[in-house]
Design a protein around this motif. Structure first.
Motif, PDB file in Angstrom:
ATOM      1  N   ALA A 130      55.891  43.564  45.427  1.00  0.00           N
ATOM      2  CA  ALA A 130      55.708  42.519  44.399  1.00  0.00           C
ATOM      3  C   ALA A 130      55.004  41.296  44.978  1.00  0.00           C
ATOM      4  O   ALA A 130      55.411  40.157  44.766  1.00  0.00           O
ATOM      5  CB  ALA A 130      57.045  42.138  43.772  1.00  0.00           C
ATOM      6  N   LYS A 131      53.959  41.538  45.756  1.00  0.00           N
ATOM      7  CA  LYS A 131      53.205  40.456  46.399  1.00  0.00           C
ATOM      8  C   LYS A 131      51.727  40.569  46.071  1.00  0.00           C
ATOM      9  O   LYS A 131      51.213  41.664  45.796  1.00  0.00           O
ATOM     10  CB  LYS A 131      53.380  40.508  47.928  1.00  0.00           C
ATOM     11  CG  LYS A 131      54.784  40.162  48.419  1.00  0.00           C
ATOM     12  CD  LYS A 131      54.839  40.223  49.938  1.00  0.00           C
ATOM     13  CE  LYS A 131      56.215  39.851  50.472  1.00  0.00           C
ATOM     14  NZ  LYS A 131      56.278  39.926  51.954  1.00  0.00           N
ATOM     15  N   VAL A 132      51.053  39.420  46.110  1.00  0.00           N
ATOM     16  CA  VAL A 132      49.596  39.406  46.018  1.00  0.00           C
ATOM     17  C   VAL A 132      49.018  39.523  47.430  1.00  0.00           C
ATOM     18  O   VAL A 132      49.715  39.199  48.396  1.00  0.00           O
ATOM     19  CB  VAL A 132      49.104  38.098  45.351  1.00  0.00           C
ATOM     20  CG1 VAL A 132      49.560  38.032  43.917  1.00  0.00           C
ATOM     21  CG2 VAL A 132      49.561  36.854  46.112  1.00  0.00           C
ATOM     22  N   PRO A 133      47.793  40.027  47.546  1.00  0.00           N
ATOM     23  CA  PRO A 133      46.880  40.418  46.487  1.00  0.00           C
ATOM     24  C   PRO A 133      47.091  41.859  46.051  1.00  0.00           C
ATOM     25  O   PRO A 133      47.612  42.682  46.808  1.00  0.00           O
ATOM     26  CB  PRO A 133      45.513  40.269  47.159  1.00  0.00           C
ATOM     27  CG  PRO A 133      45.789  40.632  48.597  1.00  0.00           C
ATOM     28  CD  PRO A 133      47.166  40.089  48.903  1.00  0.00           C
ATOM     29  N   VAL A 134      46.645  42.134  44.826  1.00  0.00           N
ATOM     30  CA  VAL A 134      46.536  43.510  44.335  1.00  0.00           C
ATOM     31  C   VAL A 134      45.159  43.645  43.716  1.00  0.00           C
ATOM     32  O   VAL A 134      44.770  42.821  42.872  1.00  0.00           O
ATOM     33  CB  VAL A 134      47.608  43.852  43.288  1.00  0.00           C
ATOM     34  CG1 VAL A 134      47.426  45.297  42.806  1.00  0.00           C
ATOM     35  CG2 VAL A 134      49.017  43.662  43.844  1.00  0.00           C
ATOM     36  N   LEU A 135      44.414  44.640  44.140  1.00  0.00           N
ATOM     37  CA  LEU A 135      43.128  44.957  43.528  1.00  0.00           C
ATOM     38  C   LEU A 135      43.339  46.149  42.603  1.00  0.00           C
ATOM     39  O   LEU A 135      43.921  47.154  43.008  1.00  0.00           O
ATOM     40  CB  LEU A 135      42.091  45.298  44.597  1.00  0.00           C
ATOM     41  CG  LEU A 135      40.665  45.522  44.088  1.00  0.00           C
ATOM     42  CD1 LEU A 135      40.039  44.192  43.659  1.00  0.00           C
ATOM     43  CD2 LEU A 135      39.805  46.192  45.151  1.00  0.00           C
ATOM     44  N   ILE A 136      42.889  46.026  41.374  1.00  0.00           N
ATOM     45  CA  ILE A 136      43.011  47.122  40.411  1.00  0.00           C
ATOM     46  C   ILE A 136      41.615  47.635  40.104  1.00  0.00           C
ATOM     47  O   ILE A 136      40.762  46.904  39.595  1.00  0.00           O
ATOM     48  CB  ILE A 136      43.710  46.656  39.116  1.00  0.00           C
ATOM     49  CG1 ILE A 136      45.092  46.079  39.444  1.00  0.00           C
ATOM     50  CG2 ILE A 136      43.846  47.806  38.131  1.00  0.00           C
ATOM     51  CD1 ILE A 136      45.799  45.453  38.267  1.00  0.00           C
ATOM     52  N   HIS A 137      41.370  48.892  40.450  1.00  0.00           N
ATOM     53  CA  HIS A 137      40.057  49.509  40.267  1.00  0.00           C
ATOM     54  C   HIS A 137      40.195  50.692  39.315  1.00  0.00           C
ATOM     55  O   HIS A 137      40.902  51.646  39.613  1.00  0.00           O
ATOM     56  CB  HIS A 137      39.495  49.975  41.620  1.00  0.00           C
ATOM     57  CG  HIS A 137      38.116  50.514  41.552  1.00  0.00           C
ATOM     58  ND1 HIS A 137      37.660  51.505  42.390  1.00  0.00           N
ATOM     59  CD2 HIS A 137      37.068  50.211  40.723  1.00  0.00           C
ATOM     60  CE1 HIS A 137      36.406  51.783  42.098  1.00  0.00           C
ATOM     61  NE2 HIS A 137      36.021  51.012  41.089  1.00  0.00           N
ATOM     62  N   HIS A 138      39.553  50.579  38.168  1.00  0.00           N
ATOM     63  CA  HIS A 138      39.686  51.609  37.130  1.00  0.00           C
ATOM     64  C   HIS A 138      41.151  51.896  36.814  1.00  0.00           C
ATOM     65  O   HIS A 138      41.559  53.056  36.676  1.00  0.00           O
ATOM     66  CB  HIS A 138      38.974  52.903  37.553  1.00  0.00           C
ATOM     67  CG  HIS A 138      37.478  52.785  37.557  1.00  0.00           C
ATOM     68  ND1 HIS A 138      36.742  52.409  36.456  1.00  0.00           N
ATOM     69  CD2 HIS A 138      36.570  53.007  38.544  1.00  0.00           C
ATOM     70  CE1 HIS A 138      35.450  52.414  36.757  1.00  0.00           C
ATOM     71  NE2 HIS A 138      35.320  52.761  38.023  1.00  0.00           N
ATOM     72  N   GLY A 139      41.955  50.844  36.754  1.00  0.00           N
ATOM     73  CA  GLY A 139      43.358  50.986  36.395  1.00  0.00           C
ATOM     74  C   GLY A 139      44.281  51.379  37.529  1.00  0.00           C
ATOM     75  O   GLY A 139      45.496  51.452  37.344  1.00  0.00           O
ATOM     76  N   LYS A 140      43.728  51.634  38.718  1.00  0.00           N
ATOM     77  CA  LYS A 140      44.545  52.056  39.865  1.00  0.00           C
ATOM     78  C   LYS A 140      44.737  50.884  40.828  1.00  0.00           C
ATOM     79  O   LYS A 140      43.755  50.308  41.307  1.00  0.00           O
ATOM     80  CB  LYS A 140      43.884  53.227  40.593  1.00  0.00           C
ATOM     81  CG  LYS A 140      43.768  54.488  39.745  1.00  0.00           C
ATOM     82  CD  LYS A 140      43.067  55.592  40.516  1.00  0.00           C
ATOM     83  CE  LYS A 140      42.960  56.871  39.687  1.00  0.00           C
ATOM     84  NZ  LYS A 140      42.231  57.938  40.419  1.00  0.00           N
ATOM     85  N   PRO A 141      45.991  50.522  41.141  1.00  0.00           N
ATOM     86  CA  PRO A 141      46.239  49.382  42.028  1.00  0.00           C
ATOM     87  C   PRO A 141      46.146  49.739  43.512  1.00  0.00           C
ATOM     88  O   PRO A 141      46.575  50.823  43.930  1.00  0.00           O
ATOM     89  CB  PRO A 141      47.665  48.965  41.662  1.00  0.00           C
ATOM     90  CG  PRO A 141      48.315  50.236  41.207  1.00  0.00           C
ATOM     91  CD  PRO A 141      47.239  51.061  40.571  1.00  0.00           C
ATOM     92  N   ILE A 142      45.570  48.839  44.286  1.00  0.00           N
ATOM     93  CA  ILE A 142      45.534  48.954  45.744  1.00  0.00           C
ATOM     94  C   ILE A 142      46.180  47.681  46.288  1.00  0.00           C
ATOM     95  O   ILE A 142      45.819  46.570  45.881  1.00  0.00           O
ATOM     96  CB  ILE A 142      44.099  49.087  46.292  1.00  0.00           C
ATOM     97  CG1 ILE A 142      43.375  50.263  45.619  1.00  0.00           C
ATOM     98  CG2 ILE A 142      44.119  49.287  47.804  1.00  0.00           C
ATOM     99  CD1 ILE A 142      42.454  49.866  44.522  1.00  0.00           C
ATOM    100  N   CYS A 143      47.142  47.833  47.207  1.00  0.00           N
ATOM    101  CA  CYS A 143      47.927  46.701  47.717  1.00  0.00           C
ATOM    102  C   CYS A 143      47.716  46.510  49.221  1.00  0.00           C
ATOM    103  O   CYS A 143      47.257  47.415  49.916  1.00  0.00           O
ATOM    104  CB  CYS A 143      49.417  46.922  47.434  1.00  0.00           C
ATOM    105  SG  CYS A 143      49.785  47.265  45.701  1.00  0.00           S
TER     106      CYS A 143
END
Length: 231
Positions: free
Chosen positions: A53-66
């Motif tokens: 539950a921390k930033v950053p999160v990149l969301i690419h085509h609906g898929k999150p990368i943490c």
């Protein structure tokens, strides 16, 4: 690529978010920016990064990368047509990852401890750790840069991003506690590198103003001290 394909859950003051924003700038990628309040945490953040539950999160085509460095590598691999962020040589990549891991284990935890503890005497060992990191990273700059302007060579690379993202918070430590860590006498190469890094087009305007970070550090200090007292 449209902005809607790429989203970044971010916090303006986070050095880890800054890493991702620099990588996105290097690749000239457009994205939607979602500024996270963290208090309370948004549903989007909790759904996208349920583990930490921390930033950053990149969301690419609906898929999150943490996780910031994972995201930077993902950006570099996915948009390979742009300037490379990680070295092309396998050994050089391994060295860059080693030093990035070293920085994450030593640098910000020491900064956090300096802000958290109450007495000046308690801060001494953490300042010593930071001075040791500066010394070792000065040597890493010599090794990795191959006498070029950045750790990544002629342009900003993975290790530049990993270390440079903390320059804003380093200014806070130096400003609040009156102890300069990046000084010409001990780290001449890093001092000049920091100037080049901050002026680079991919970085310019991303390092938060020291005064604003000082203000947020006061609320973080209260939060972190409260967390310790509960243990």
């Amino acid at each position: 690529m449209g902005k809607s394909e790429l989203k970044l859950i971010a916090k303006w003051s986070s050095p880890y978010v800054m890493r991702v924003r620099i990588a996105l700038n290097i690749k000239s990628l457009e994205y939607e920016h979602f500024e996270e309040t963290l208090n309370p945490k948004s549903d989007l953040l909790l759904e996208s990064n349920p583990v930490y539950a921390k930033v950053p999160v990149l969301i690419h085509h609906g898929k999150p990368i943490c996780e910031s460095l994972v995201i930077v590598e993902y950006i570099d691999e996915t948009w390979s047509s742009g300037p490379s962020i990680l070295p092309s040589d396998a050994y050089d990549r391994a060295v860059a990852r080693f030093w990035a891991s070293y920085i994450d284990q030593k640098w910000f935890p020491s900064m956090k401890s300096i802000i958290t503890v109450v007495e000046e005497e308690e801060r001494k060992p953490y300042f010593e750790v930071m001075e040791e990191v500066v010394e070792k990273v000065e040597g890493a700059l010599e090794e990795c840069s191959k006498r070029k302007p950045f750790f990544g060579g002629d342009r900003i690379g993975f290790l530049d991003i990993a270390f440079g993202s903390f320059l804003g918070w380093l200014s806070v430590i130096e400003h609040v506690y009156g102890r300069k860590l990046l000084i010409e006498e001990k780290a001449p190469k890093l001092v000049k590198w920091a100037e080049r890094f901050a002026a680079d087009p991919a970085v310019k305007g991303l390092i938060p103003e020291t005064d604003k970070l000082v203000e947020i550090s006061k609320s973080l200090q209260i939060k972190w001290r409260a967390a310790i007292s509960k243990k």
